[in-house]
Design an enzyme around this catalytic site. Structure first.
Site, PDB file in Angstrom:
ATOM      1  CD  GLU A  29      55.908 -27.454   7.898  1.00 13.53           C
ATOM      2  OE1 GLU A  29      56.992 -27.744   8.414  1.00 13.53           O
ATOM      3  OE2 GLU A  29      55.170 -26.550   8.339  1.00 13.53           O
ATOM      4  CB  CYS A  76      50.291  -0.744   6.972  1.00 11.37           C
ATOM      5  SG  CYS A  76      51.985  -0.785   6.419  1.00 11.37           S
ATOM      6  NE  ARG A  82      45.591  -3.869   8.417  1.00 14.74           N
ATOM      7  CZ  ARG A  82      44.840  -4.456   7.498  1.00 14.74           C
ATOM      8  NH1 ARG A  82      43.947  -5.343   7.877  1.00 14.74           N
ATOM      9  NH2 ARG A  82      44.954  -4.154   6.237  1.00 14.74           N
ATOM     10  CD1 TRP A  88      54.539  -6.313   5.669  1.00 15.45           C
ATOM     11  CD2 TRP A  88      54.910  -7.113   7.704  1.00 15.45           C
ATOM     12  NE1 TRP A  88      55.184  -7.512   5.535  1.00 15.45           N
ATOM     13  CE2 TRP A  88      55.424  -8.023   6.765  1.00 15.45           C
ATOM     14  CE3 TRP A  88      55.043  -7.416   9.068  1.00 15.45           C
ATOM     15  CZ2 TRP A  88      56.049  -9.219   7.143  1.00 15.45           C
ATOM     16  CZ3 TRP A  88      55.661  -8.603   9.421  1.00 15.45           C
ATOM     17  CH2 TRP A  88      56.148  -9.480   8.466  1.00 15.45           C
ATOM     18  CE  LYS A 137      53.522 -26.273  11.404  1.00 16.60           C
ATOM     19  NZ  LYS A 137      54.500 -25.470  10.720  1.00 16.60           N
ATOM     20  CE  LYS A 179      55.207 -16.890  13.810  1.00 20.73           C
ATOM     21  NZ  LYS A 179      54.831 -18.131  13.101  1.00 20.73           N
ATOM     22  CG  HIS A 202      65.536 -50.491   5.708  1.00 17.20           C
ATOM     23  ND1 HIS A 202      66.132 -51.620   5.206  1.00 17.20           N
ATOM     24  CD2 HIS A 202      65.043 -49.832   4.630  1.00 17.20           C
ATOM     25  CE1 HIS A 202      66.031 -51.643   3.893  1.00 17.20           C
ATOM     26  NE2 HIS A 202      65.366 -50.552   3.514  1.00 17.20           N
ATOM     27  CG  ASN A 248      47.132  -0.908   4.491  1.00 13.72           C
ATOM     28  OD1 ASN A 248      48.148  -1.530   4.176  1.00 13.72           O
ATOM     29  ND2 ASN A 248      45.942  -1.465   4.559  1.00 13.72           N
ATOM     30  N   GLY A 249      49.292   0.325   2.020  1.00 16.30           N
ATOM     31  CA  GLY A 249      49.262  -0.017   0.599  1.00 16.30           C
ATOM     32  C   GLY A 249      50.615   0.237  -0.036  1.00 16.30           C
ATOM     33  CD  GLU A 293      54.719 -25.917  15.622  1.00 20.59           C
ATOM     34  OE1 GLU A 293      54.554 -26.330  14.455  1.00 20.59           O
ATOM     35  OE2 GLU A 293      55.244 -24.836  15.885  1.00 20.59           O
TER      36      GLU A 293
HETATM   37  C1  F6R Z   1      57.064 -24.498  13.309  1.00 20.59           C
HETATM   38  C2  F6R Z   1      57.820 -23.258  13.309  1.00 20.59           C
HETATM   39  C3  F6R Z   1      59.266 -23.347  13.587  1.00 20.59           C
HETATM   40  C4  F6R Z   1      60.042 -22.272  12.809  1.00 20.59           C
HETATM   41  C5  F6R Z   1      61.512 -22.258  13.262  1.00 20.59           C
HETATM   42  C6  F6R Z   1      62.329 -21.289  12.458  1.00 20.59           C
HETATM   43  O1  F6R Z   1      55.725 -24.288  12.985  1.00 20.59           O
HETATM   44  O2  F6R Z   1      57.293 -22.201  13.117  1.00 20.59           O
HETATM   45  O3  F6R Z   1      59.775 -24.608  13.328  1.00 20.59           O
HETATM   46  O4  F6R Z   1      59.942 -22.555  11.449  1.00 20.59           O
HETATM   47  O5  F6R Z   1      61.570 -21.923  14.615  1.00 20.59           O
HETATM   48  O6  F6R Z   1      61.823 -20.002  12.581  1.00 20.59           O
HETATM   49  P1  F6R Z   1      62.174 -18.884  11.535  1.00 20.59           P
HETATM   50  O7  F6R Z   1      61.560 -19.267  10.250  1.00 20.59           O
HETATM   51  O8  F6R Z   1      61.592 -17.646  12.124  1.00 20.59           O
HETATM   52  O9  F6R Z   1      63.674 -18.832  11.453  1.00 20.59           O
END
Ligand code: F6R
Length: 636
Positions: A509, A32, A57, A105, A513, A631, A532, A129-130, A516
């Protein structure tokens, strides 16, 4: 004017970051953003500017209260700030030069217009906020005094408490309220009979006051005030601020006026929003220890995990004969770790599926199947579709989500919210760690429910989980070493990650990363599988990141590392402190704190994230917004 200018130059800005982050360590929730303005400008426009810089936030809802000639006008709206802007355009409130604002948030109460701040009474309007921990007790007492409540928030309770204490002296009422409130808070408050003055107080949540020419501000964070002034005051615990145009007064928790230091910000607006970090991703990597504690702490009772606060009783965990974990991308990788943990500890068969595959393989789901969906955004289309399918088939659905009120959170039978705070970088980092922490606690719960663990064994594991959070801090300390090492990846085209068991899940993972955000082609391989076929790709120009944190698998993993080393691969070894490994098999060794094998993914992922981050920076990539990505993926 009651303030003291420093005779020496104002403290460097790092002080502000130290202040914010050290305080945040103590905060249970830093989400927040709050702001207050009084001066000669249009308050609404200053508040909108400030809220847009605080939107990182939280952005579940936003609202403002304005001091107009006709009294305090409050407008609020669920969703992004833009929704509030549109509502304001329709409502057209009278002009005002004093007001408060909030971007939320959600923690208590789902994101909705009703739960949005400010919360107003006839006497006052307040943003927060809190978390008020004793809000339920206070709510009961206030109800007995005749107060009624419109929302489910702890903040409305604080507003009504202050209303009940206010008898014309704002400082006295705020100081009294502080003695009754438990938890963390930063409030900005307008009192209907105190025009042109914004009051504020903090305990546990960050708050600054600031002044410019004929105008003053309060805010959660410096970015909110930077377009107007660079002079600000850091409020100490329990301090109360009264700000009027061009004047700031600070009082201690007893209501006595106190002197204060004025600081001067020197960084850009852009830098400040990132809290001084170059990229949101780096900030979010560094926030992991804190995000983990936020997620874990509220769910420990008597040393054991408890999901009672999520409305999940202990009886829930009994009787599932199969578990299906479904998610996408990084969230699916958290599920891969979850699968190993649950099978190992609870001895229940677990599948882990990519959501877009799960739906089309006609999965076998019965009423005794628990479908566990993991999603940061709670909006990923494939995960949402998998959830709907699972519900149609009569399975029990449990979602692990970071965004309150998201579609997945609303539609699942049960929800565990992770408290990572807003994740802004497209590449997920802190959301993954907190998803892992939930996987551990779910595995512990299922193991106790299935009789595989005693309560005492579970207590020991829960304590180890908290130690693993500390280990993530130690992993962060490897930052400079990693930055130096990855210089060799500047023009790299291909790379492999190798690991076995939990290390393989973690490597997936690490590989995602790196590819990506740095655009290096890389793959994660189960260390024993490479020979293999794929080992034909290993040459001197194809380095390997080998993850070897599992004592039980060490000998086998080391022989796989030897296989690639003998074919010329430059090997970066990530292992546990104290592991006895022939130095011939690696070029560089990074050591993680020696935890129980089970918990190594937590510090391990921090190192993999830092490898990806520093490589991407070195290659000049747009770290926070990698090409072709969004995102939240709301298309199938
Ligand atoms: C990679 C990344 C994506 C998400 C995926 C699922 O860094 O962020 O692979 O993990 O698109 O997204 P959510 O978790 O929002 O369902």
């Amino acid at each position: 004017m009651f303030f003291k200018y420093l005779s020496v130059p104002a403290r460097p800005d790092e002080d502000f970051f130290t202040y914010i982050f050290c305080r945040a360590e103590k905060d249970r929730f830093i989400m927040c953003g709050i702001v207050g303005y009084t001066g000669s400008r249009q308050a609404a426009s200053v508040l909108f500017d400030a809220l847009s810089s605080l939107e990182y936030r939280g952005y579940d809802s936003a609202g403002i209260s304005l001091f107009t000639d006709a009294g305090i006008a409050t407008i609020k709206s669920q969703g992004r700030l833009q929704n509030l802007v549109e509502k304001m355009q329709q409502a057209q409130p009278a002009a005002a030069s004093c007001g408060i604002g909030h971007t939320r948030w959600a923690t208590h109460g789902e994101p909705s217009d009703l739960n949005a701040h400010p919360h107003a009474t006839e006497k006052l309007s307040l943003v927060h906020n809190g978390i008020i921990e004793n809000y339920q007790q206070l709510r009961q007492k206030l109800t007995m005094q005749g107060y009624t409540f419109l929302s489910r928030t702890d903040t409305e309770v604080a507003a009504k408490l202050l209303d009940s204490l206010y008898e014309g002296d704002p400082i006295a009422a705020i100081c009294k309220a502080q003695t009754l409130l438990e938890g963390s808070f930063a409030f900005a408050i307008l009192f209907a009979d105190q025009p042109q003055t914004v009051y504020a107080v903090r305990r546990g949540s960050p708050l600054i006051a600031a002044m410019g020419k004929q105008e003053s501000f309060v805010a959660s964070d410096v970015p909110a005030i930077l377009p107007y002034t660079r002079d600000y005051i850091l409020l100490e615990e329990g301090q109360v601020a009264a700000v009027s145009p061009g004047n700031v007064e600070i009082y201690n928790a007893e209501g006595e006026p106190v002197a204060f230091e004025l600081h001067t910000a020197t960084w850009s607006v852009e830098q400040a929003q990132k809290g001084g970090y170059d990229y949101f991703m780096r900030k979010e990597i560094c926030e992991q220890p804190e995000a983990l504690l936020h997620t874990i702490h509220p769910r420990i009772a008597d040393g054991l995990p408890s999901f009672e606060q999520d409305g999940i009783p202990d009886a829930f965990w009994k009787g599932f004969n199969r578990i299906s974990i479904v998610a996408c991308g990084t969230a699916m990788h958290a599920g891969m770790v979850g699968r190993i943990l649950i099978e190992r500890l609870a001895r229940i068969p677990v599948e882990c599926d990519i959501a877009s595959e799960f739906r089309y393989r006609n999965p076998i789901l019965t009423k005794d199947t628990l479908v566990l969906l993991i999603s940061q955004s709670g909006e990923t289309a494939d995960t949402l579709a998998a959830l709907r399918l699972a519900r149609q088939c009569g399975a029990t659905t449990l979602a692990v989500v970071n965004v309150t009120g998201s579609s997945i959170a609303r539609e699942a039978d049960y929800v565990i919210h992770t408290y990572a705070g807003p994740e802004i970088a497209v590449a997920s980092t802190k959301a993954y760690s907190v998803q892992l922490s939930v996987m551990y606690m779910v595995a512990f719960k299922l193991a106790v429910a299935s009789g595989q663990l005693t309560a005492d064994q579970c207590r020991t594991l829960t304590a180890s989980l908290l130690q693993a959070v500390d280990a993530t801090k130690q992993a962060l300390a490897l930052d400079a070493e990693i930055e130096g090492y990855v210089k060799r990846y500047k023009t790299l085209k291909d790379l492999f990650f190798l690991g076995r068991g939990l290390d393989y899940a973690l490597s997936m993972e690490g590989s995602l990363k790196l590819k990506e955000i740095s655009y290096i082609h890389c793959e994660a391989y189960a260390a024993g599988e490479l020979k293999h076929g794929t080992i034909s790709l290993i040459t001197e120009n194809v380095p390997v990141v080998a993850v070897a944190t599992q004592q039980a698998l060490l000998a086998k993993t080391v022989s796989n590392i030897k296989e690639v080393r003998s074919r010329g691969a430059d090997v970066l070894l990530i292992c546990k402190e104290g592991f006895d490994i022939d130095p011939e098999v690696y070029g560089k060794r990074l050591e993680l704190p020696a935890l129980d094998d089970l918990f190594m993914p937590l510090p391990g992922v921090v190192v993999l994230q830092l490898i990806a981050y520093h490589t991407a920076v070195l290659r000049g990539c747009d770290v926070d917004k990698p090409r072709n990505l969004a995102k939240s993926v709301t298309v199938e």
